[in-house]
Design a protein around this motif. Structure first.
Motif, PDB file in Angstrom:
ATOM      1  N   GLY A 141     -84.735  14.760  37.953  1.00 40.10           N
ATOM      2  CA  GLY A 141     -83.885  13.787  38.014  1.00 40.10           C
ATOM      3  C   GLY A 141     -84.765  12.517  37.606  1.00 40.10           C
ATOM      4  N   SER A 178     -84.783   9.848  34.419  1.00 45.14           N
ATOM      5  CA  SER A 178     -84.247   8.487  34.370  1.00 45.14           C
ATOM      6  C   SER A 178     -85.297   7.392  34.181  1.00 45.14           C
ATOM      7  CB  SER A 178     -84.056   8.393  36.108  1.00 45.14           C
ATOM      8  OG  SER A 178     -82.845   9.311  36.596  1.00 45.14           O
ATOM      9  N   THR A 179     -86.477   7.768  33.426  1.00 41.85           N
ATOM     10  CA  THR A 179     -87.505   7.052  33.122  1.00 41.85           C
ATOM     11  C   THR A 179     -87.056   5.528  32.322  1.00 41.85           C
ATOM     12  OG1 THR A 179     -89.221   8.747  33.180  1.00 41.85           O
ATOM     13  CG2 THR A 179     -89.786   6.856  32.071  1.00 41.85           C
ATOM     14  N   GLN A 222     -83.951   4.352  32.185  1.00 46.80           N
ATOM     15  CA  GLN A 222     -83.046   3.461  32.955  1.00 46.80           C
ATOM     16  C   GLN A 222     -83.942   2.714  33.963  1.00 46.80           C
ATOM     17  OE1 GLN A 222     -82.647   6.714  32.351  1.00 46.80           O
ATOM     18  NE2 GLN A 222     -80.800   6.681  30.923  1.00 46.80           N
ATOM     19  N   ARG A 248     -82.743  10.089  41.740  1.00 43.73           N
ATOM     20  CA  ARG A 248     -81.936   9.670  40.911  1.00 43.73           C
ATOM     21  C   ARG A 248     -81.888  10.292  39.693  1.00 43.73           C
ATOM     22  NH1 ARG A 248     -87.029   7.371  41.683  1.00 43.73           N
ATOM     23  NH2 ARG A 248     -88.402   7.366  39.761  1.00 43.73           N
ATOM     24  N   THR A 249     -80.686   9.936  38.699  1.00 44.64           N
ATOM     25  CA  THR A 249     -80.598  10.532  37.545  1.00 44.64           C
ATOM     26  C   THR A 249     -80.098   9.286  36.547  1.00 44.64           C
ATOM     27  OG1 THR A 249     -78.185  10.593  37.892  1.00 44.64           O
ATOM     28  CG2 THR A 249     -79.441  12.394  38.811  1.00 44.64           C
ATOM     29  N   PRO A 250     -79.930   9.329  35.453  1.00 44.16           N
ATOM     30  CA  PRO A 250     -79.570   8.312  34.423  1.00 44.16           C
ATOM     31  C   PRO A 250     -78.300   7.753  34.991  1.00 44.16           C
ATOM     32  CG  PRO A 250     -80.611  10.004  33.301  1.00 44.16           C
ATOM     33  CD  PRO A 250     -80.632  10.557  34.515  1.00 44.16           C
ATOM     34  N   GLU A 251     -77.262   8.577  35.458  1.00 44.02           N
ATOM     35  CA  GLU A 251     -75.978   8.194  35.738  1.00 44.02           C
ATOM     36  C   GLU A 251     -76.323   7.332  37.012  1.00 44.02           C
ATOM     37  OE1 GLU A 251     -71.632  10.152  36.151  1.00 44.02           O
ATOM     38  OE2 GLU A 251     -73.185  11.412  37.300  1.00 44.02           O
ATOM     39  N   MET A 265     -78.514   5.661  38.226  1.00 45.62           N
ATOM     40  CA  MET A 265     -79.262   4.526  37.828  1.00 45.62           C
ATOM     41  C   MET A 265     -78.337   3.404  37.262  1.00 45.62           C
ATOM     42  SD  MET A 265     -82.413   4.754  39.122  1.00 45.62           S
ATOM     43  CE  MET A 265     -82.617   2.958  38.603  1.00 45.62           C
TER      44      MET A 265
END
Length: 344
Positions: free
Chosen positions: A127, A131-132, A134, A256-259, A261
């Motif tokens: 995750g 997320s890099t 974002q 975290r995840t893109p969502e 973030m």
């Protein structure tokens, strides 16, 4: 075998215990956030009558370290095994206890040196890696920080998971003795129970950040559940410390995840990560903690330490050599927001 479940809510914790036939083996009890040591001792007393396991929900990340240090066997129940959680709080303690009774092998047994995320470290790391982009976008907008500028010998000490007596007070004693400012990322469940520590943080001119209410693994929350965790914690810190709600936010475990973030980007807070982590929560020894910080520290570094979540005596013992070592190298200690001002 006895099976105990611990649930959490806005007012504290509840314990329920069942035997192998599903019958209640002890009266269900509630414990206020400031009585966690009493709760752990209660479980130890039950364990003296026969083998006992304890189950926490995956949104409860602030008890397992202390329970395992007390000799309790602790398991984690993940969402795929549970009924739908409420907007704020966990599933009932009895549900957790009965889940263990029916199929203990379906739960993750936690290990003291791996912590709450035992068995799903790969999910956490994937995750973070996903997320890099974002994180980079928020950093570019001045809304995320893992370190400050590298051309100034400034460094920020940060402490997570408190306040927790006696360790938060001991950390504050050391910081006061050296005249060093720091940033404390407080858990909402603890903030109201130990308001005197937050008052002292403000009096000593430290800063405070939001670290959620119950230290959950963020990717398991809905947007509404995440916002509820942050909002309630901000209110608790403001009430306890006598100031405004913090604008700094640190995700538990850095999860975290893109969502996630994207949800955090919708808020006015700034996400604070780190670039130096000695894993003091795993209690590797005060010398190891200090050595790791001194080896990894660079200009602008954000150092992740802990004043809550378990026995933090090693962290307290490591602080003087960390501070003295960095001062000897010409570093100046600042709060996280000071690094952000320079970076901007």
């Amino acid at each position: 075998m006895l099976y105990s479940g611990i649930s959490w809510s806005a007012t504290g914790y509840e314990i329920d215990v069942v035997d192998e036939d599903g019958r209640r083996a002890a009266s269900a009890l509630r414990f206020a956030p400031g009585r966690t040591e009493d709760m752990i001792e209660h479980l130890r007393d039950i364990g003296r009558t026969g083998p006992l396991v304890t189950v926490v929900e995956s949104t409860n990340g602030i008890l397992d370290g202390r329970m395992m240090a007390a000799g309790l066997k602790v398991y984690r129940a993940d969402p795929d095994l549970l009924p739908e959680r409420p907007l704020f709080g966990s599933v009932a303690a009895g549900v957790l206890a009965d889940l263990a009774r029916r199929d203990l092998s379906a739960l993750a047994e936690l290990e003291r040196n791996r912590g709450t995320q035992t068995g799903r470290e790969a999910d956490l790391e994937s995750g973070i890696a996903a997320s890099t982009a974002q994180v980079a976008a928020l950093t570019g907008a001045g809304r995320c920080l893992d370190h400050g500028t590298r051309d100034r010998k400034e460094i920020a000490l940060t402490f997570d998971d408190g306040p927790l007596p006696p360790y938060t007070g001991q950390v504050l004693d050391v910081l006061e003795r050296y005249g060093v400012p720091a940033t404390f990322f407080c858990v909402g469940m603890n903030a109201g129970a130990h308001a005197e520590d937050l008052v002292r943080m403000r009096e000593q001119r430290h800063s405070m950040g939001n670290h959620t209410w119950s230290h959950p693994f963020l990717p398991e929350l809905s947007r509404a559940q995440l916002h509820e965790q942050i909002d309630r914690t901000g209110d608790a810190i403001a009430r306890a410390g006598g100031g405004a709600a913090p604008t700094l936010f640190r995700p538990p475990y850095g999860s975290r995840t893109p969502e996630v973030m994207g949800w955090l980007a919708d808020r006015a807070s700034t996400v604070v990560l780190w670039d130096v982590a000695p894993d003091d929560w795993a209690m590797p020894g005060a010398q190891t903690i200090a050595r790791t910080v001194l080896e990894q520290a660079r200009p602008g570094s954000v150092v992740l330490l802990h004043d809550g979540g378990g026995d933090r005596s090693q962290t307290v013992a490591a602080l003087p050599p960390i501070i003295e070592g960095l001062l000897a190298r010409g570093f100046r200690f600042v709060r996280v927001e000071d690094l952000m001002t320079v970076a901007a």
